[in-house]
Design a protein around this motif. Structure first.
Motif, PDB file in Angstrom:
ATOM      1  N   ALA A   6       0.842  -1.204   0.000  1.00 50.47           N
ATOM      2  CA  ALA A   6       0.000   0.000   0.000  1.00 50.47           C
ATOM      3  C   ALA A   6       0.871   1.246   0.000  1.00 50.47           C
ATOM      4  O   ALA A   6       0.616   2.206  -0.743  1.00 50.47           O
ATOM      5  N   ALA A   7       1.916   1.249   0.834  1.00 50.16           N
ATOM      6  CA  ALA A   7       2.834   2.394   0.868  1.00 50.16           C
ATOM      7  C   ALA A   7       3.540   2.557  -0.474  1.00 50.16           C
ATOM      8  O   ALA A   7       3.706   3.679  -0.984  1.00 50.16           O
ATOM      9  N   ILE A   8       3.959   1.451  -1.064  1.00 50.08           N
ATOM     10  CA  ILE A   8       4.648   1.509  -2.353  1.00 50.08           C
ATOM     11  C   ILE A   8       3.719   2.026  -3.440  1.00 50.08           C
ATOM     12  O   ILE A   8       4.131   2.803  -4.309  1.00 50.08           O
ATOM     13  N   GLU A   9       2.454   1.616  -3.404  1.00 50.55           N
ATOM     14  CA  GLU A   9       1.490   2.122  -4.387  1.00 50.55           C
ATOM     15  C   GLU A   9       1.377   3.646  -4.296  1.00 50.55           C
ATOM     16  O   GLU A   9       1.327   4.343  -5.319  1.00 50.55           O
ATOM     17  N   ALA A  10       1.349   4.163  -3.066  1.00 46.33           N
ATOM     18  CA  ALA A  10       1.336   5.618  -2.899  1.00 46.33           C
ATOM     19  C   ALA A  10       2.617   6.231  -3.451  1.00 46.33           C
ATOM     20  O   ALA A  10       2.587   7.281  -4.109  1.00 46.33           O
ATOM     21  N   GLY A  11       3.749   5.584  -3.192  1.00 44.55           N
ATOM     22  CA  GLY A  11       5.018   6.081  -3.705  1.00 44.55           C
ATOM     23  C   GLY A  11       5.048   6.132  -5.222  1.00 44.55           C
ATOM     24  O   GLY A  11       5.610   7.061  -5.818  1.00 44.55           O
ATOM     25  N   ILE A  12       4.454   5.142  -5.870  1.00 42.43           N
ATOM     26  CA  ILE A  12       4.369   5.133  -7.333  1.00 42.43           C
ATOM     27  C   ILE A  12       3.623   6.362  -7.830  1.00 42.43           C
ATOM     28  O   ILE A  12       3.928   6.911  -8.896  1.00 42.43           O
ATOM     29  N   GLU A  13       2.661   6.818  -7.036  1.00 43.97           N
ATOM     30  CA  GLU A  13       1.875   8.000  -7.391  1.00 43.97           C
ATOM     31  C   GLU A  13       2.571   9.306  -7.003  1.00 43.97           C
ATOM     32  O   GLU A  13       2.004  10.388  -7.150  1.00 43.97           O
ATOM     33  N   GLY A  14       3.805   9.208  -6.498  1.00 49.05           N
ATOM     34  CA  GLY A  14       4.545  10.400  -6.123  1.00 49.05           C
ATOM     35  C   GLY A  14       4.180  10.961  -4.761  1.00 49.05           C
ATOM     36  O   GLY A  14       4.465  12.124  -4.468  1.00 49.05           O
ATOM     37  N   ILE A  15       3.576  10.135  -3.914  1.00 46.86           N
ATOM     38  CA  ILE A  15       3.162  10.560  -2.579  1.00 46.86           C
ATOM     39  C   ILE A  15       4.160  10.027  -1.559  1.00 46.86           C
ATOM     40  O   ILE A  15       4.442   8.820  -1.542  1.00 46.86           O
ATOM     41  N   PRO A  16       4.725  10.865  -0.693  1.00 47.71           N
ATOM     42  CA  PRO A  16       5.581  10.343   0.380  1.00 47.71           C
ATOM     43  C   PRO A  16       4.802   9.310   1.201  1.00 47.71           C
ATOM     44  O   PRO A  16       3.629   9.529   1.531  1.00 47.71           O
ATOM     45  N   ALA A  17       5.440   8.190   1.518  1.00 38.80           N
ATOM     46  CA  ALA A  17       4.693   7.105   2.151  1.00 38.80           C
ATOM     47  C   ALA A  17       5.571   6.341   3.135  1.00 38.80           C
ATOM     48  O   ALA A  17       6.783   6.198   2.949  1.00 38.80           O
ATOM     49  N   ILE A  18       4.906   5.833   4.179  1.00 38.28           N
ATOM     50  CA  ILE A  18       5.578   5.069   5.233  1.00 38.28           C
ATOM     51  C   ILE A  18       4.718   3.862   5.572  1.00 38.28           C
ATOM     52  O   ILE A  18       3.499   3.978   5.732  1.00 38.28           O
ATOM     53  N   GLY A  19       5.364   2.712   5.717  1.00 41.16           N
ATOM     54  CA  GLY A  19       4.704   1.530   6.257  1.00 41.16           C
ATOM     55  C   GLY A  19       5.218   1.271   7.660  1.00 41.16           C
ATOM     56  O   GLY A  19       6.436   1.238   7.888  1.00 41.16           O
ATOM     57  N   PHE A  20       4.304   1.100   8.614  1.00 40.73           N
ATOM     58  CA  PHE A  20       4.662   0.845  10.007  1.00 40.73           C
ATOM     59  C   PHE A  20       4.228  -0.563  10.404  1.00 40.73           C
ATOM     60  O   PHE A  20       3.105  -0.983  10.102  1.00 40.73           O
ATOM     61  N   SER A  21       5.104  -1.268  11.130  1.00 46.25           N
ATOM     62  CA  SER A  21       4.791  -2.618  11.590  1.00 46.25           C
ATOM     63  C   SER A  21       5.340  -2.831  12.992  1.00 46.25           C
ATOM     64  O   SER A  21       6.456  -2.395  13.309  1.00 46.25           O
ATOM     65  N   LEU A  22       4.568  -3.533  13.812  1.00 47.66           N
ATOM     66  CA  LEU A  22       4.975  -3.909  15.167  1.00 47.66           C
ATOM     67  C   LEU A  22       5.245  -5.401  15.199  1.00 47.66           C
ATOM     68  O   LEU A  22       4.455  -6.189  14.666  1.00 47.66           O
ATOM     69  N   LEU A  23       6.317  -5.800  15.851  1.00 50.25           N
ATOM     70  CA  LEU A  23       6.694  -7.209  15.900  1.00 50.25           C
ATOM     71  C   LEU A  23       5.842  -7.989  16.903  1.00 50.25           C
ATOM     72  O   LEU A  23       6.340  -8.629  17.835  1.00 50.25           O
ATOM     73  N   ASP A  24       4.538  -7.930  16.702  1.00 50.51           N
ATOM     74  CA  ASP A  24       3.601  -8.682  17.533  1.00 50.51           C
ATOM     75  C   ASP A  24       2.390  -9.006  16.664  1.00 50.51           C
ATOM     76  O   ASP A  24       1.662  -8.106  16.245  1.00 50.51           O
ATOM     77  N   TYR A  25       2.181 -10.300  16.400  1.00 47.56           N
ATOM     78  CA  TYR A  25       1.115 -10.713  15.497  1.00 47.56           C
ATOM     79  C   TYR A  25      -0.251 -10.758  16.163  1.00 47.56           C
ATOM     80  O   TYR A  25      -1.267 -10.859  15.478  1.00 47.56           O
TER      81      TYR A  25
END
Length: 258
Positions: free
Chosen positions: A117-136
């Motif tokens: 999802a973040a990469i898709e935004a980046g493809i559109e020229g939008i600054p993007a960040i993906g956040f993940s926590l190491l707890d499922y």
């Protein structure tokens, strides 16, 4: 920036997941928030898009807050595409995805719906960040992540990101006082070694469960895996140009046109 930034929020765990609810609350302190997220879990979808069935989008309100929210029947990448083309009145200043329930460090970035999802935004020229926590766990505690998520987001809003680059941020599952800080890293050379648990249905038909173990093959102390193991938040700048630029000259030495 004279007006409050417009921030698009999405994820892959679904619009009701505790991780995205935490992310929405943080983003509400930084800008005007529009949420377009899957109506059900989409983990491991990678960059899949919906091309052979219809997409549905429904405006709803999951909890209190000033944000505008939509659930989408599609994938995380679908959510970003629909948000940009159909639900936003201008290009967002930032897209944030997550907070994912589980790691997206190392090779996991390839399979991750959160990062796609973040990469898709980046493809559109939008600054993007993906956040993940190491707890499922669905019951994961995101309290310790809040200040780090806000700090990183504020820096991206201030400095921007170059075209073609998005940030992959992973947060260790530790109490805030035990997190040593934020470390900018490279992606570790690590991968999953898969196994398939073969079983039979009562009617005798074979079926499989995917299992396996994660193997870190990288001994470097500048990687996301090292940072997370040693109590740091890892930040990896990810590019979606997959060209192996260093190998172009070598390929040009082949006899490809003979």
């Amino acid at each position: 920036m004279t007006e409050r930034p417009l921030i698009l929020v999405t994820n892959d765990d679904g619009i009701t997941a505790p991780g995205i609810r935490t992310l929405i609350s943080i983003m509400n302190t930084l800008g005007d928030v529009v949420v377009v997220a899957p109506d059900s879990p989409q983990s491991g979808m990678g960059h899949a898009i919906t091309i052979d069935s219809t997409l549905y989008v429904e405006q709803l309100k999951v909890d209190d807050g000033p944000q505008t929210e939509y659930s989408c029947s599609g994938t995380p990448a679908d959510c970003v595409k629909l948000a940009i083309r159909e639900k936003l009145n201008r290009k967002p200043d930032l897209c944030v995805s997550g907070i994912n329930h589980g790691s997206n460090s190392s090779i996991n970035v390839i399979y991750s719906g959160t990062m796609s999802a973040a990469i898709e935004a980046g493809i559109e020229g939008i600054p993007a960040i993906g956040f993940s926590l190491l707890d499922y766990k669905w019951s994961a505690d995101f309290e310790a992540t809040k200040s780090f998520v806000k700090t990183i987001t504020e820096n991206v809003l201030q400095h921007g990101l170059p075209n073609g680059v998005v940030l992959n941020v992973n947060l260790p599952n530790l109490a805030k006082e035990n997190i040593k800080g934020i470390k900018v890293c490279r992606q570790a050379r690590a991968n999953w070694v898969e196994e398939f648990d073969k079983r039979k249905t009562p009617s005798g038909k074979d079926y499989y469960w995917l299992t396996g173990r994660f193997v870190n093959l990288d001994g470097g102390e500048d990687t996301d895996e090292w940072a997370l193991e040693h109590g740091y938040v890892s930040v990896v700048p990810v590019q979606f140009d997959l060209t192996a630029h260093h190998y172009i000259q070598n390929l040009n030495s082949w006899n490809l046109n003979d």
